[in-house]
Scaffold this motif. Structure first.
Motif, PDB file in Angstrom:
ATOM      1  N   GLY A  19      -8.945   2.667   2.675  1.00  0.00           N
ATOM      2  CA  GLY A  19      -9.723   3.700   1.988  1.00  0.00           C
ATOM      3  C   GLY A  19      -9.171   4.045   0.607  1.00  0.00           C
ATOM      4  O   GLY A  19      -9.190   5.200   0.201  1.00  0.00           O
ATOM      5  N   VAL A  20      -8.688   3.032  -0.109  1.00  0.00           N
ATOM      6  CA  VAL A  20      -8.103   3.248  -1.436  1.00  0.00           C
ATOM      7  C   VAL A  20      -9.214   3.516  -2.448  1.00  0.00           C
ATOM      8  O   VAL A  20     -10.181   2.766  -2.534  1.00  0.00           O
ATOM      9  CB  VAL A  20      -7.261   2.021  -1.867  1.00  0.00           C
ATOM     10  N   GLU A  21      -9.056   4.602  -3.207  1.00  0.00           N
ATOM     11  CA  GLU A  21     -10.015   4.966  -4.251  1.00  0.00           C
ATOM     12  C   GLU A  21      -9.284   5.128  -5.573  1.00  0.00           C
ATOM     13  O   GLU A  21      -8.127   5.553  -5.604  1.00  0.00           O
ATOM     14  CB  GLU A  21     -10.698   6.287  -3.898  1.00  0.00           C
ATOM     15  N   ALA A  22      -9.956   4.793  -6.666  1.00  0.00           N
ATOM     16  CA  ALA A  22      -9.363   4.940  -7.998  1.00  0.00           C
ATOM     17  C   ALA A  22      -8.968   6.401  -8.226  1.00  0.00           C
ATOM     18  O   ALA A  22      -9.746   7.314  -7.951  1.00  0.00           O
ATOM     19  CB  ALA A  22     -10.347   4.488  -9.074  1.00  0.00           C
ATOM     20  N   GLY A  23      -7.732   6.621  -8.681  1.00  0.00           N
ATOM     21  CA  GLY A  23      -7.252   7.971  -8.945  1.00  0.00           C
ATOM     22  C   GLY A  23      -6.785   8.719  -7.715  1.00  0.00           C
ATOM     23  O   GLY A  23      -6.388   9.877  -7.801  1.00  0.00           O
ATOM     24  N   GLY A  24      -6.813   8.078  -6.552  1.00  0.00           N
ATOM     25  CA  GLY A  24      -6.382   8.732  -5.316  1.00  0.00           C
ATOM     26  C   GLY A  24      -4.870   8.670  -5.133  1.00  0.00           C
ATOM     27  O   GLY A  24      -4.147   8.107  -5.950  1.00  0.00           O
ATOM     28  N   ASP A  25      -4.414   9.240  -4.035  1.00  0.00           N
ATOM     29  CA  ASP A  25      -2.981   9.279  -3.734  1.00  0.00           C
ATOM     30  C   ASP A  25      -2.452   7.962  -3.176  1.00  0.00           C
ATOM     31  O   ASP A  25      -1.256   7.724  -3.183  1.00  0.00           O
ATOM     32  CB  ASP A  25      -2.672  10.395  -2.730  1.00  0.00           C
ATOM     33  N   VAL A  26      -3.350   7.112  -2.676  1.00  0.00           N
ATOM     34  CA  VAL A  26      -2.940   5.826  -2.115  1.00  0.00           C
ATOM     35  C   VAL A  26      -3.270   4.716  -3.114  1.00  0.00           C
ATOM     36  O   VAL A  26      -4.384   4.636  -3.616  1.00  0.00           O
ATOM     37  CB  VAL A  26      -3.629   5.552  -0.759  1.00  0.00           C
ATOM     38  N   GLU A  27      -2.262   3.884  -3.404  1.00  0.00           N
ATOM     39  CA  GLU A  27      -2.427   2.790  -4.366  1.00  0.00           C
ATOM     40  C   GLU A  27      -2.049   1.472  -3.726  1.00  0.00           C
ATOM     41  O   GLU A  27      -1.230   1.430  -2.805  1.00  0.00           O
ATOM     42  CB  GLU A  27      -1.504   2.975  -5.577  1.00  0.00           C
ATOM     43  N   ILE A  28      -2.626   0.404  -4.256  1.00  0.00           N
ATOM     44  CA  ILE A  28      -2.230  -0.948  -3.865  1.00  0.00           C
ATOM     45  C   ILE A  28      -1.460  -1.528  -5.043  1.00  0.00           C
ATOM     46  O   ILE A  28      -1.951  -1.539  -6.168  1.00  0.00           O
ATOM     47  CB  ILE A  28      -3.443  -1.826  -3.543  1.00  0.00           C
ATOM     48  N   ARG A  29      -0.250  -2.000  -4.772  1.00  0.00           N
ATOM     49  CA  ARG A  29       0.578  -2.584  -5.822  1.00  0.00           C
ATOM     50  C   ARG A  29       0.835  -4.054  -5.513  1.00  0.00           C
ATOM     51  O   ARG A  29       1.238  -4.389  -4.409  1.00  0.00           O
ATOM     52  CB  ARG A  29       1.903  -1.840  -5.952  1.00  0.00           C
ATOM     53  N   LEU A  30       0.608  -4.898  -6.492  1.00  0.00           N
ATOM     54  CA  LEU A  30       0.863  -6.321  -6.358  1.00  0.00           C
ATOM     55  C   LEU A  30       2.269  -6.619  -6.856  1.00  0.00           C
ATOM     56  O   LEU A  30       2.618  -6.305  -7.990  1.00  0.00           O
ATOM     57  CB  LEU A  30      -0.159  -7.130  -7.162  1.00  0.00           C
ATOM     58  N   VAL A  31       3.085  -7.191  -5.988  1.00  0.00           N
ATOM     59  CA  VAL A  31       4.452  -7.576  -6.354  1.00  0.00           C
ATOM     60  C   VAL A  31       4.502  -9.095  -6.311  1.00  0.00           C
ATOM     61  O   VAL A  31       4.401  -9.694  -5.248  1.00  0.00           O
ATOM     62  CB  VAL A  31       5.486  -6.973  -5.374  1.00  0.00           C
ATOM     63  N   VAL A  83       0.887  -1.163   0.000  1.00  0.00           N
ATOM     64  CA  VAL A  83       0.000   0.000   0.000  1.00  0.00           C
ATOM     65  C   VAL A  83       0.923   1.211   0.000  1.00  0.00           C
ATOM     66  O   VAL A  83       1.726   1.394   0.916  1.00  0.00           O
ATOM     67  CB  VAL A  83      -0.925   0.014   1.237  1.00  0.00           C
ATOM     68  N   VAL A  84       0.836   2.027  -1.061  1.00  0.00           N
ATOM     69  CA  VAL A  84       1.795   3.099  -1.273  1.00  0.00           C
ATOM     70  C   VAL A  84       1.088   4.450  -1.340  1.00  0.00           C
ATOM     71  O   VAL A  84       0.086   4.601  -2.045  1.00  0.00           O
ATOM     72  CB  VAL A  84       2.576   2.866  -2.595  1.00  0.00           C
ATOM     73  N   ASP A  85       1.620   5.420  -0.604  1.00  0.00           N
ATOM     74  CA  ASP A  85       1.185   6.814  -0.730  1.00  0.00           C
ATOM     75  C   ASP A  85       2.046   7.409  -1.834  1.00  0.00           C
ATOM     76  O   ASP A  85       3.226   7.703  -1.635  1.00  0.00           O
ATOM     77  CB  ASP A  85       1.385   7.569   0.581  1.00  0.00           C
ATOM     78  N   VAL A  86       1.462   7.563  -3.016  1.00  0.00           N
ATOM     79  CA  VAL A  86       2.209   8.008  -4.195  1.00  0.00           C
ATOM     80  C   VAL A  86       2.702   9.437  -4.022  1.00  0.00           C
ATOM     81  O   VAL A  86       3.824   9.766  -4.397  1.00  0.00           O
ATOM     82  CB  VAL A  86       1.335   7.885  -5.462  1.00  0.00           C
ATOM     83  N   GLU A  87       1.892  10.278  -3.440  1.00  0.00           N
ATOM     84  CA  GLU A  87       2.240  11.689  -3.244  1.00  0.00           C
ATOM     85  C   GLU A  87       3.489  11.837  -2.374  1.00  0.00           C
ATOM     86  O   GLU A  87       4.381  12.620  -2.666  1.00  0.00           O
ATOM     87  CB  GLU A  87       1.063  12.427  -2.596  1.00  0.00           C
ATOM     88  N   GLU A  88       3.544  11.056  -1.289  1.00  0.00           N
ATOM     89  CA  GLU A  88       4.657  11.136  -0.352  1.00  0.00           C
ATOM     90  C   GLU A  88       5.803  10.187  -0.714  1.00  0.00           C
ATOM     91  O   GLU A  88       6.883  10.274  -0.132  1.00  0.00           O
ATOM     92  CB  GLU A  88       4.179  10.826   1.067  1.00  0.00           C
ATOM     93  N   GLY A  89       5.551   9.236  -1.636  1.00  0.00           N
ATOM     94  CA  GLY A  89       6.577   8.270  -2.000  1.00  0.00           C
ATOM     95  C   GLY A  89       6.923   7.340  -0.844  1.00  0.00           C
ATOM     96  O   GLY A  89       8.082   7.051  -0.595  1.00  0.00           O
ATOM     97  N   MET A  90       5.876   6.860  -0.141  1.00  0.00           N
ATOM     98  CA  MET A  90       6.101   6.077   1.064  1.00  0.00           C
ATOM     99  C   MET A  90       5.230   4.817   1.055  1.00  0.00           C
ATOM    100  O   MET A  90       4.068   4.853   0.658  1.00  0.00           O
ATOM    101  CB  MET A  90       5.734   6.930   2.283  1.00  0.00           C
TER     102      MET A  90
END
Length: 114
Positions: free
Chosen positions: A92-104, A57-64
């Motif tokens: 609370g992940v929403e499409a187009g939001g700052d938080v993304e879920i990435r599958l590795v 779970v990544v905060d894209v805006e903060e790079g964290m």
């Protein structure tokens, strides 16, 4: 926020690289959607070095990376999709939001050693 300007190229590991139209520094992106400085820490490459498949779970805006969830070995597609939906609801992940879920996927990373 970095935005690409000019010609995009691919590194050996498949990462897109180009110049930012605002700061004129070299930037990179794995999926072509979000861009970060090429000389900074690559969270995706760091996660890819992990020895098991997981969701990040990544905060894209903060790079964290906010959280990481290990996928049990042998999970099928429906179990993985259900796990992703549960994680999305929890964070609370929403499409187009700052938080993304990435599958590795560990299996995919074995093919891309660098």
């Amino acid at each position: 926020m970095h935005e690409p300007d000019g010609r995009r190229e691919r590194d050996e590991d498949g990462t897109l690289v180009c110049t930012c139209r605002y700061c004129r520094k070299r930037i990179r992106s794995r999926e072509g959607k979000t861009w970060s400085l090429a000389d900074g820490l690559d969270l995706d490459a760091l996660a890819a070095s992990c020895i098991s498949s997981h969701f990040s779970v990544v905060d894209v805006e903060e790079g964290m990376v906010l959280a990481r969830y290990k996928i049990p070995p042998g999970s099928d597609g429906s179990a993985i999709a259900e796990m992703e939906a549960t994680i999305a609801a929890k964070h609370g992940v929403e499409a187009g939001g700052d938080v993304e879920i990435r599958l590795v996927r560990h299996e995919d990373m074995l093919q891309k050693r660098h």
